[in-house]
Design a protein around this motif. Structure first.
Motif, mmCIF file in Angstrom:
data_model
loop_
_atom_site.group_PDB
_atom_site.id
_atom_site.type_symbol
_atom_site.label_atom_id
_atom_site.label_comp_id
_atom_site.label_asym_id
_atom_site.label_seq_id
_atom_site.Cartn_x
_atom_site.Cartn_y
_atom_site.Cartn_z
ATOM 1 N N ASP A 98 0.797 -1.297 0.145
ATOM 2 C CA ASP A 98 0.038 -0.166 -0.347
ATOM 3 C C ASP A 98 0.789 1.152 -0.150
ATOM 4 O OD1 ASP A 98 -1.777 2.202 0.420
ATOM 5 O OD2 ASP A 98 -2.310 1.448 2.271
ATOM 6 N N SER A 99 0.746 1.910 -0.907
ATOM 7 C CA SER A 99 1.691 3.182 -1.051
ATOM 8 C C SER A 99 1.253 4.231 -0.246
ATOM 9 C CB SER A 99 1.678 3.773 -2.709
ATOM 10 O OG SER A 99 0.339 4.123 -2.849
ATOM 11 N N SER A 100 0.048 4.220 0.306
ATOM 12 C CA SER A 100 -0.222 5.402 1.366
ATOM 13 C C SER A 100 -0.064 4.674 2.884
ATOM 14 C CB SER A 100 -1.803 5.711 1.105
ATOM 15 O OG SER A 100 -2.506 4.631 1.383
ATOM 16 N N GLN A 101 0.276 3.422 2.676
ATOM 17 C CA GLN A 101 0.598 2.735 4.151
ATOM 18 C C GLN A 101 -0.474 3.045 5.280
ATOM 19 O OE1 GLN A 101 3.199 5.660 3.789
ATOM 20 N NE2 GLN A 101 4.518 4.475 2.520
ATOM 21 N N LYS A 102 -1.881 3.174 4.569
ATOM 22 C CA LYS A 102 -2.913 3.551 5.493
ATOM 23 C C LYS A 102 -3.149 2.810 6.911
ATOM 24 C CE LYS A 102 -8.067 4.280 4.714
ATOM 25 N NZ LYS A 102 -8.567 3.185 5.589
ATOM 26 N N ILE A 103 -3.151 1.212 6.791
ATOM 27 C CA ILE A 103 -3.207 0.566 7.937
ATOM 28 C C ILE A 103 -2.154 0.919 9.086
ATOM 29 C CG2 ILE A 103 -3.306 -1.703 8.969
ATOM 30 C CD1 ILE A 103 -4.818 -2.646 6.371
ATOM 31 N N LEU A 104 -1.049 0.793 8.668
ATOM 32 C CA LEU A 104 0.287 1.274 9.481
ATOM 33 C C LEU A 104 0.049 2.499 10.106
ATOM 34 C CD1 LEU A 104 2.911 0.501 10.810
ATOM 35 C CD2 LEU A 104 3.970 0.821 8.626
ATOM 36 N N LYS A 105 -0.238 3.658 9.360
ATOM 37 C CA LYS A 105 -0.412 4.753 9.839
ATOM 38 C C LYS A 105 -1.627 5.134 10.834
ATOM 39 C CE LYS A 105 1.305 7.662 6.141
ATOM 40 N NZ LYS A 105 0.905 8.373 4.890
ATOM 41 N N GLU A 106 -2.437 4.169 10.570
ATOM 42 C CA GLU A 106 -3.594 4.187 11.500
ATOM 43 C C GLU A 106 -3.142 3.814 13.056
ATOM 44 O OE1 GLU A 106 -6.784 2.048 9.762
ATOM 45 O OE2 GLU A 106 -7.325 3.837 8.511
ATOM 46 N N LYS A 107 -2.355 2.757 13.047
ATOM 47 C CA LYS A 107 -1.754 2.248 14.342
ATOM 48 C C LYS A 107 -0.916 3.124 14.943
ATOM 49 C CE LYS A 107 -3.798 -1.602 14.007
ATOM 50 N NZ LYS A 107 -4.922 -2.008 14.853
ATOM 51 N N ILE A 108 -0.082 3.776 13.752
ATOM 52 C CA ILE A 108 0.959 4.852 14.401
ATOM 53 C C ILE A 108 0.414 5.855 14.982
ATOM 54 C CG2 ILE A 108 3.058 6.388 13.506
ATOM 55 C CD1 ILE A 108 3.922 4.194 11.820
ATOM 56 N N SER A 109 -0.797 6.328 14.176
ATOM 57 C CA SER A 109 -1.569 7.304 14.861
ATOM 58 C C SER A 109 -2.047 7.166 16.324
ATOM 59 C CB SER A 109 -2.838 7.551 13.941
ATOM 60 O OG SER A 109 -3.871 8.336 14.414
ATOM 61 N N VAL A 110 -2.365 6.017 16.515
ATOM 62 C CA VAL A 110 -2.964 5.608 17.946
ATOM 63 C C VAL A 110 -1.815 5.808 18.935
ATOM 64 C CG1 VAL A 110 -3.888 4.054 19.528
ATOM 65 C CG2 VAL A 110 -4.982 4.264 16.946
ATOM 66 N N LEU A 111 -0.685 5.112 18.471
ATOM 67 C CA LEU A 111 0.602 4.937 19.330
ATOM 68 C C LEU A 111 1.169 6.635 19.574
ATOM 69 C CD1 LEU A 111 3.109 3.224 20.266
ATOM 70 C CD2 LEU A 111 4.096 3.617 18.174
ATOM 71 N N LYS A 112 1.099 7.434 18.770
ATOM 72 C CA LYS A 112 1.696 8.838 18.772
ATOM 73 C C LYS A 112 0.740 9.938 19.041
ATOM 74 C CE LYS A 112 5.711 7.201 17.831
ATOM 75 N NZ LYS A 112 7.068 7.107 18.851
ATOM 76 N N LYS A 113 -0.704 9.378 19.262
ATOM 77 C CA LYS A 113 -1.807 10.322 19.459
ATOM 78 C C LYS A 113 -1.827 11.649 18.486
ATOM 79 C CE LYS A 113 -1.910 8.905 24.424
ATOM 80 N NZ LYS A 113 -0.716 8.094 24.217
ATOM 81 N N ILE A 114 -1.687 11.239 17.011
ATOM 82 C CA ILE A 114 -1.591 12.194 16.179
ATOM 83 C C ILE A 114 -2.470 11.662 14.766
ATOM 84 C CG2 ILE A 114 0.411 11.676 15.324
ATOM 85 C CD1 ILE A 114 1.110 14.682 15.230
ATOM 86 N N PRO A 115 -3.040 12.302 14.191
ATOM 87 C CA PRO A 115 -3.949 12.164 13.030
ATOM 88 C C PRO A 115 -3.057 11.457 11.976
ATOM 89 C CG PRO A 115 -4.843 14.223 13.987
ATOM 90 C CD PRO A 115 -3.566 13.981 14.610
ATOM 91 N N SER A 116 -3.622 10.645 11.340
ATOM 92 C CA SER A 116 -2.821 10.017 10.187
ATOM 93 C C SER A 116 -2.247 11.213 9.322
ATOM 94 C CB SER A 116 -3.694 9.167 9.222
ATOM 95 O OG SER A 116 -3.664 7.791 10.147
ATOM 96 N N LYS A 117 -3.241 12.183 8.946
ATOM 97 C CA LYS A 117 -2.823 13.242 7.955
ATOM 98 C C LYS A 117 -1.628 14.028 8.474
ATOM 99 C CE LYS A 117 -6.030 16.857 9.828
ATOM 100 N NZ LYS A 117 -6.502 16.455 10.948
ATOM 101 N N ASN A 118 -1.071 14.026 9.667
ATOM 102 C CA ASN A 118 -0.074 14.620 9.998
ATOM 103 C C ASN A 118 1.216 13.703 10.124
ATOM 104 O OD1 ASN A 118 -2.529 15.798 11.992
ATOM 105 N ND2 ASN A 118 -0.692 17.168 11.646
ATOM 106 N N ILE A 119 1.199 12.366 9.403
ATOM 107 C CA ILE A 119 2.108 11.344 9.476
ATOM 108 C C ILE A 119 2.590 11.039 8.293
ATOM 109 C CG2 ILE A 119 2.961 9.046 10.287
ATOM 110 C CD1 ILE A 119 0.493 9.123 12.174
ATOM 111 N N PHE A 120 4.131 11.071 7.947
ATOM 112 C CA PHE A 120 4.631 10.713 6.661
ATOM 113 C C PHE A 120 5.562 9.573 6.888
ATOM 114 C CE2 PHE A 120 8.658 10.501 4.147
ATOM 115 C CZ PHE A 120 8.128 10.512 2.828
ATOM 116 N N LEU A 121 5.709 8.370 6.119
ATOM 117 C CA LEU A 121 6.707 7.349 6.686
ATOM 118 C C LEU A 121 7.656 7.276 5.395
ATOM 119 C CD1 LEU A 121 3.796 4.739 7.739
ATOM 120 C CD2 LEU A 121 5.339 6.053 9.061
ATOM 121 N N GLY A 122 8.836 7.075 5.926
ATOM 122 C CA GLY A 122 10.057 7.093 5.084
ATOM 123 C C GLY A 122 10.667 5.880 5.190
#
Ligand code: PLP
Length: 351
Positions: A49-73
């Motif tokens: 998944d090029s937008s890493q949707k599921i992973l970003k959702e988990k990171i969003s919970v972990l870091k308490k910040i919405p997915s739209k604020n997250i970039f993965l590299g």
């Protein structure tokens, strides 16, 4: 005032990003014949998944910040490179760094033909705020400031208040590299992201999270900055094996916190044992998973340890007589201490 349009490179603003095979199809499909993949299933026969949707959702919970604020590299190193490429015009713009610090800011700037302004840290490794203000006022070519906190190789943090103060005087972007924040007692700058639109916080799965080999870094910032990074990244930059491994690691995060505690305890023990050695002249306070020490005969010590198959990092070219020691498992730490005790007594006999 910070204006994202003023700092983004013209070619990046105009860029039409690559549209990957799966970007154009929304819905659920049963037959995938669009991307020339192998149809035979294994753990990675399909593109990730090029937008890493599921992973970003988990990171969003972990870091308490919405997915739209997250970039993965592909490691935070990729994020560093993309940030420079998005906002610095080659042969024209500059980044500002505070040595001694992480080497990749300089390397990435050099690769991209972007200039480097350096303001050395003060004797106690703190930032010289007055000089920084003066520099960003006088040098309009500076588009990015890299602050590493806790800093590599010195181990100290820069208080969020100081970072905020710098960001508020600056029309470019401040990048706060928090690769070691999981070991620190200080709060991440993440909580400030909403109020400071020109800040990017970098974190990584490479250190405390135990996934250096998988390459996964995070950048947190405003949705505007995040969309620019998403626009210029290689479409499949996070491979499917890494995405799945990260999901498992987050699922078992209790494990990670236990290991962070052990590493921090080991760091305190190491500090005490190093303190007892005459060859050790100074141990800098560290909020990371390493110790920077100053030693008599540091080059000799470094070589002698290497001959015994014990590898530490010689940082003598940046901080006088300095060696950087990563905290390992208790057995490895003990091996190092025993070797240093032996070197210590040999040197004592010689003098
Ligand atoms: C180790 C380290 C990184 C790691 O980057 P990855 O590419 O995520 O492995 C970034 N910044 C600093 C300061 C580091 O020491």
């Amino acid at each position: 005032m910070f204006d994202i349009n003023k700092i983004t490179r013209e070619n990046v603003k105009k860029l039409q990003p690559y549209s990957s095979a799966r970007d154009e199809f929304k819905g659920s499909a049963t037959v995938w014949l669009d991307a020339n993949e192998s149809p035979y299933p294994n753990s990675c026969n399909r593109y990730p998944d090029s937008s890493q949707k599921i992973l970003k959702e988990k990171i969003s919970v972990l870091k308490k910040i919405p997915s739209k604020n997250i970039f993965l590299g592909n490691g935070s190193d990729e994020a560093i490179d993309l940030i420079i490429r998005a906002f610095c015009e080659p042969h024209q713009d500059e980044i500002l760094i505070f040595p001694p610090t992480y080497g990749m800011y300089e390397v990435s700037a050099n690769i991209n033909a972007v200039g480097i302004s350096s303001l050395p840290l003060r004797e106690d490794f703190s930032l010289d705020e007055e000089k920084i203000s003066e520099t960003i006022k006088n040098n309009k070519r500076i588009k990015l400031i890299f602050i590493c906190s806790p800093n590599n190789p010195t181990g100290n943090i820069t208080p969020n208040k100081i970072i905020k103060n710098i960001a508020q005087q600056f029309n470019g972007i401040v990048v706060i590299d928090e690769a070691y924040i999981d070991f620190s007692i200080t709060d991440s700058f993440l909580s400030e992201i909403n109020s400071i639109p020109n800040a990017i916080v970098l974190q990584t799965f490479s250190k405390a999270w135990g996934m250096a080999g998988a390459r996964l870094g995070m950048a947190f910032s405003s949705p505007d900055i995040i969309s620019i990074l998403n626009k210029i990244k290689p479409p499949y930059n996070i491979n499917i094996l890494t995405q799945n491994e990260a999901l498992k690691t987050i699922e078992n995060q209790k494990n990670i916190y236990e290991k962070i505690n052990i590493i921090n305890q080991e760091k305190n023990k190491m500090e005490q044992k190093l303190n007892d050695l005459d060859i050790v002249e100074n141990i800098f306070p560290s909020e990371a998973n390493f110790l920077l020490i100053q030693c008599k005969h540091s080059n000799e010590i470094y070589k002698t340890l290497a001959q015994q198959g014990i590898v530490i990092r010689n940082r003598g070219q940046y901080v006088k007589n300095a060696l950087r020691i990563s905290i390992g498992i208790p057995e490895g730490n003990e091996t190092l201490i025993k070797a240093l005790q032996k070197i210590n007594s040999t040197i004592l006999q010689q003098s």
